[in-house]
Design an enzyme around this catalytic site. Structure first.
Site, PDB file in Angstrom:
ATOM      1  N   SER A 189      -9.339 -14.254  22.595  1.00  0.00           N
ATOM      2  CA  SER A 189      -7.995 -13.706  22.328  1.00  0.00           C
ATOM      3  C   SER A 189      -7.107 -14.056  23.516  1.00  0.00           C
ATOM      4  O   SER A 189      -7.610 -14.278  24.626  1.00  0.00           O
ATOM      5  CB  SER A 189      -8.073 -12.183  22.205  1.00  0.00           C
ATOM      6  N   TYR A 207     -10.440  -3.596  25.880  1.00  0.00           N
ATOM      7  CA  TYR A 207     -10.372  -4.692  24.891  1.00  0.00           C
ATOM      8  C   TYR A 207     -10.163  -6.004  25.636  1.00  0.00           C
ATOM      9  O   TYR A 207     -10.846  -7.000  25.382  1.00  0.00           O
ATOM     10  CB  TYR A 207      -9.261  -4.444  23.861  1.00  0.00           C
TER      11      TYR A 207
HETATM   12  P1  NDP Z   1     -10.362  -7.760  10.995  1.00  0.00           P
HETATM   13  O1  NDP Z   1     -10.438  -6.319  11.322  1.00  0.00           O
HETATM   14  O2  NDP Z   1      -9.569  -8.165   9.806  1.00  0.00           O
HETATM   15  O3  NDP Z   1     -11.828  -8.375  10.863  1.00  0.00           O
HETATM   16  C1  NDP Z   1     -12.851  -8.034  11.774  1.00  0.00           C
HETATM   17  C2  NDP Z   1     -14.175  -8.466  11.197  1.00  0.00           C
HETATM   18  O4  NDP Z   1     -15.200  -8.134  12.158  1.00  0.00           O
HETATM   19  C3  NDP Z   1     -14.519  -7.746   9.916  1.00  0.00           C
HETATM   20  O5  NDP Z   1     -15.067  -8.677   9.004  1.00  0.00           O
HETATM   21  C4  NDP Z   1     -15.575  -6.735  10.330  1.00  0.00           C
HETATM   22  O6  NDP Z   1     -16.501  -6.555   9.278  1.00  0.00           O
HETATM   23  C5  NDP Z   1     -16.251  -7.474  11.484  1.00  0.00           C
HETATM   24  N1  NDP Z   1     -16.957  -6.576  12.377  1.00  0.00           N
HETATM   25  C6  NDP Z   1     -16.454  -5.619  13.193  1.00  0.00           C
HETATM   26  N2  NDP Z   1     -17.431  -4.968  13.826  1.00  0.00           N
HETATM   27  C7  NDP Z   1     -18.604  -5.519  13.403  1.00  0.00           C
HETATM   28  C8  NDP Z   1     -19.965  -5.279  13.677  1.00  0.00           C
HETATM   29  N3  NDP Z   1     -20.331  -4.316  14.536  1.00  0.00           N
HETATM   30  N4  NDP Z   1     -20.897  -6.033  13.065  1.00  0.00           N
HETATM   31  C9  NDP Z   1     -20.546  -6.994  12.188  1.00  0.00           C
HETATM   32  N5  NDP Z   1     -19.255  -7.277  11.880  1.00  0.00           N
HETATM   33  C10 NDP Z   1     -18.304  -6.538  12.470  1.00  0.00           C
HETATM   34  O7  NDP Z   1      -9.788  -8.459  12.313  1.00  0.00           O
HETATM   35  P2  NDP Z   1      -9.492  -9.996  12.692  1.00  0.00           P
HETATM   36  O8  NDP Z   1      -9.863 -10.897  11.598  1.00  0.00           O
HETATM   37  O9  NDP Z   1      -8.124 -10.043  13.231  1.00  0.00           O
HETATM   38  O10 NDP Z   1     -10.501 -10.140  13.916  1.00  0.00           O
HETATM   39  C11 NDP Z   1     -11.464 -11.157  14.014  1.00  0.00           C
HETATM   40  C12 NDP Z   1     -11.636 -11.517  15.471  1.00  0.00           C
HETATM   41  O11 NDP Z   1     -10.414 -12.054  15.977  1.00  0.00           O
HETATM   42  C13 NDP Z   1     -11.998 -10.347  16.393  1.00  0.00           C
HETATM   43  O12 NDP Z   1     -12.965 -10.788  17.319  1.00  0.00           O
HETATM   44  C14 NDP Z   1     -10.676 -10.031  17.106  1.00  0.00           C
HETATM   45  O13 NDP Z   1     -10.875  -9.446  18.362  1.00  0.00           O
HETATM   46  C15 NDP Z   1     -10.109 -11.428  17.223  1.00  0.00           C
HETATM   47  N6  NDP Z   1      -8.663 -11.509  17.424  1.00  0.00           N
HETATM   48  C16 NDP Z   1      -7.795 -10.898  16.547  1.00  0.00           C
HETATM   49  C17 NDP Z   1      -6.434 -10.992  16.765  1.00  0.00           C
HETATM   50  C18 NDP Z   1      -5.438 -10.297  15.899  1.00  0.00           C
HETATM   51  O14 NDP Z   1      -4.281 -10.129  16.330  1.00  0.00           O
HETATM   52  N7  NDP Z   1      -5.786  -9.912  14.689  1.00  0.00           N
HETATM   53  C19 NDP Z   1      -5.900 -11.776  17.891  1.00  0.00           C
HETATM   54  C20 NDP Z   1      -6.899 -12.356  18.732  1.00  0.00           C
HETATM   55  C21 NDP Z   1      -8.219 -12.232  18.491  1.00  0.00           C
HETATM   56  P3  NDP Z   1     -17.158  -5.158   8.829  1.00  0.00           P
HETATM   57  O15 NDP Z   1     -16.170  -4.077   9.127  1.00  0.00           O
HETATM   58  O16 NDP Z   1     -17.464  -5.360   7.384  1.00  0.00           O
HETATM   59  O17 NDP Z   1     -18.392  -5.068   9.657  1.00  0.00           O
HETATM   60  C1  8X3 Z   2      -5.561  -9.330  19.624  1.00  0.00           C
HETATM   61  C2  8X3 Z   2      -4.263  -9.699  20.232  1.00  0.00           C
HETATM   62  O1  8X3 Z   2      -2.413  -8.917  21.792  1.00  0.00           O
HETATM   63  O2  8X3 Z   2      -3.210  -7.347  20.114  1.00  0.00           O
HETATM   64  O3  8X3 Z   2      -6.626  -9.892  20.330  1.00  0.00           O
HETATM   65  O4  8X3 Z   2      -4.553  -7.833  22.016  1.00  0.00           O
HETATM   66  S1  8X3 Z   2      -3.589  -8.374  21.077  1.00  0.00           S
END
Ligand code: NDP
Ligand code: 8X3
Length: 253
Positions: free
Chosen positions: A140, A153
């Site tokens: 991220s 985070y």
């Molecule tokens: P979502 O919440 O839409 O998706 C997160 C996914 O992670 C879900 O499929 C969830 O599945 C899974 N997950 C969470 N905890 C667990 C666990 N303990 N075991 C297995 N699966 C898990 O968020 P995003 O798609 O946005 O996030 C995906 C990645 O991108 C993350 O690592 C996040 O930190 C990163 N990210 C997101 C950003 C944003 O602004 N959205 C920006 C930068 C990075 P389930 O609940 O079914 O287990």
């Molecule tokens: C998610 C982006 O800026 O919300 O990783 O932390 S931010």
């Protein structure tokens, strides 16, 4: 031979979008998440729309035993993984160091750091079976700069960055590519999870600008996974037009 991608956190957001683009391009999919019902729906949808097979593996990446058991039980015809996308992750809360909840901190560290380590270690033998293995870790921009109330985070994503760099070096002799993808704001379920289901707070996180979508990030991941064999993107930061870095947004009034 058909290629296989293993995606953690494929039930939503970036991970689900990755499953869609890789399936559209003929990859078989190993899809992980904790919500088994969503994995079943994803399998049905992808197998209906594309000539691919989908194996669902519902486990919690935080649970070492579950992760290694899933690797041990991987069916024999799924034991070559060409691309592993370590995407499962979450933020919980946005509170000051003093006010933040200890359990939220633990869950973020267990999921974003330990989960990524457990999955990578457990499934590495299968990535090594590919002639062109590639591990893609989702970090991220919060792993590049620390913002106020982002404390743990941000720390977890700094750790993802460090682990990715270490993997890049240490998996080079095995011919495995390692890439870190560092997105800015992406509108997924991320903020809903972060703010414990509070839809107003989640919506407010994207107010005044057009954020990335999961599909935008998945397109970029797909691009990284399709370079010539001798080329590797080590890290890539992607933000929407109105976000320059973790601090600077050009928001609409
Ligand atoms: P979502 O919440 O839409 O998706 C997160 C996914 O992670 C879900 O499929 C969830 O599945 C899974 N997950 C969470 N905890 C667990 C666990 N303990 N075991 C297995 N699966 C898990 O968020 P995003 O798609 O946005 O996030 C995906 C990645 O991108 C993350 O690592 C996040 O930190 C990163 N990210 C997101 C950003 C944003 O602004 N959205 C920006 C930068 C990075 P389930 O609940 O079914 O287990
Ligand atoms: C998610 C982006 O800026 O919300 O990783 O932390 S931010």
């Amino acid at each position: 031979m058909q290629k296989t991608v293993f995606i953690t956190g494929a039930t939503s957001g970036i991970g689900k979008a990755c499953a869609e683009i890789f399936a559209r391009n003929g990859y078989n999919i190993i899809a992980n998440g904790r919500r088994a019902e969503r994995l079943k729906d994803l399998k049905n949808e992808l197998e209906k729309n594309f000539p691919v097979k989908v194996l669902t593996v519902d486990f919690d990446v935080q649970e070492k035993e579950q992760v290694f058991a899933a690797a041990d039980m991987l069916p024999s015809d799924w034991q070559k993984i060409d691309v592993l996308i370590n995407n499962a992750g979450l933020a919980l809360g946005k509170a000051s160091f003093e006010d933040a909840d200890l359990e939220d901190w633990e869950t973020m560290l267990h999921t974003n750091v330990e989960g990524l380590l457990f999955v990578s270690k457990a499934f590495l033998p299968f990535v090594k079976k590919s002639p062109a293995g590639h591990i893609i870790n989702i970090g991220s921009i919060a792993g590049k700069e620390v913002y106020e109330n982002g404390n743990v985070y941000c720390a977890s994503k700094f750790a993802v960055d460090a682990i990715t760099k270490a993997m890049r070096i240490e998996l080079m002799p095995a011919g495995i590519k390692v890439t870190g993808i560092h997105p800015g704001a992406v509108e997924t379920e991320f903020s809903l999870v972060r703010f414990n289901g509070d839809e107003d707070k989640a919506r407010a996180a994207y107010k005044g600008f057009k954020p990335l979508t999961g599909a935008d990030v998945a397109d970029t991941i797909w691009f990284c996974a399709n370079l010539p064999p001798h080329a590797c993107i080590n890290e890539l930061t992607i933000t929407c037009l109105q976000q320059a870095n973790v601090f600077y947004y050009n928001k609409n009034p």
